[in-house]
Enzyme design. Sequence first.
Site, PDB file in Angstrom:
ATOM      1  N   SER A   2       0.910  -1.159   0.053  1.00  0.00           N
ATOM      2  CA  SER A   2       0.143   0.013   0.186  1.00  0.00           C
ATOM      3  C   SER A   2       0.881   1.185  -0.178  1.00  0.00           C
ATOM      4  O   SER A   2       1.436   1.532  -1.092  1.00  0.00           O
ATOM      5  CB  SER A   2      -1.038   0.134   1.118  1.00  0.00           C
ATOM      6  OG  SER A   2      -1.851   0.948   1.158  1.00  0.00           O
ATOM      7  N   ASP A  29      -4.605   8.159  -0.246  1.00  0.00           N
ATOM      8  CA  ASP A  29      -4.783   8.797   1.259  1.00  0.00           C
ATOM      9  C   ASP A  29      -5.089  10.220   1.446  1.00  0.00           C
ATOM     10  O   ASP A  29      -4.555  11.014   0.470  1.00  0.00           O
ATOM     11  CB  ASP A  29      -3.335   8.405   1.992  1.00  0.00           C
ATOM     12  CG  ASP A  29      -3.059   7.030   2.082  1.00  0.00           C
ATOM     13  OD1 ASP A  29      -4.015   6.271   1.866  1.00  0.00           O
ATOM     14  OD2 ASP A  29      -2.122   6.496   2.069  1.00  0.00           O
ATOM     15  N   HIS A  59      -4.705  -0.538  -4.028  1.00  0.00           N
ATOM     16  CA  HIS A  59      -6.260  -0.625  -3.843  1.00  0.00           C
ATOM     17  C   HIS A  59      -7.170  -0.111  -5.008  1.00  0.00           C
ATOM     18  O   HIS A  59      -8.220  -0.009  -4.789  1.00  0.00           O
ATOM     19  CB  HIS A  59      -6.500   0.176  -2.386  1.00  0.00           C
ATOM     20  CG  HIS A  59      -6.029  -0.264  -1.336  1.00  0.00           C
ATOM     21  ND1 HIS A  59      -5.985  -1.125  -0.407  1.00  0.00           N
ATOM     22  CD2 HIS A  59      -4.660   0.330  -0.924  1.00  0.00           C
ATOM     23  CE1 HIS A  59      -5.236  -1.309   0.581  1.00  0.00           C
ATOM     24  NE2 HIS A  59      -4.276  -0.060   0.510  1.00  0.00           N
TER      25      HIS A  59
END
Length: 229
Positions: free
Chosen positions: A120, A135, A157
Amino acid sequence: MELLLLSNSTLPGKAWLEHALPLIANQLNGRRSAVFIPFAGVTQTWDEYTDKTAEVLAPLGVNVTGIHRVADPLAAIEKAEIIIVGGGNTFQLLKESRERGLLAPMADRVKRGALYIGWSAGANLACPAIRTTNDMPIVDPNGFDALDLFPLQINPHFTNALPEGHKGETREQRIRELLVVAPELTVIGLPEGNWIQVSNGQAVLGGPNTTWVFKAGEEAVALEAGHRF
């Protein structure tokens, strides 16, 4: 260089990092000494994050040391055979790494043979910049430039799905916005469960799901496991 860039750390029905353990084991090649960069952790302490990682990797014979626990982080990076960068908030990860002067030493150590493992946010950090993170910018990292170990931008993701009735942008639309202002970039939409493994000069896509590549002015291209970048 040796890189293992994972979209995520957890899959449904599996324990944390369970799907990644065989990949890590196959890429260790005798490496055992690891430093862990826990700075992306926000809702868990860096000690908790480090201990969790150490426990999971112990069965592989990997000895994990949290970089925040050592008196001389630069020396620890120089001695490390493995550099592990955990997921969480990419902006905090980059800020803390930059302020401690760790970016250039980490990149140099990987180029000289250390294995880089990141999931990630840790995969984002391996890219030229963190401009394709999902994010929230909870801190100012004083610039987006990252390690530049992998030449393309990764969006971890990745999914283009929207909840029913949701009127916000899809992930592809967000990526297309980036490509308007930075048309020179290539963005890899890496879905959960997938990874990119770099070894012996070859970057190979892995995982069960379709990965997408986005370039300015072009239709998205679907890639499957085994594709070589």
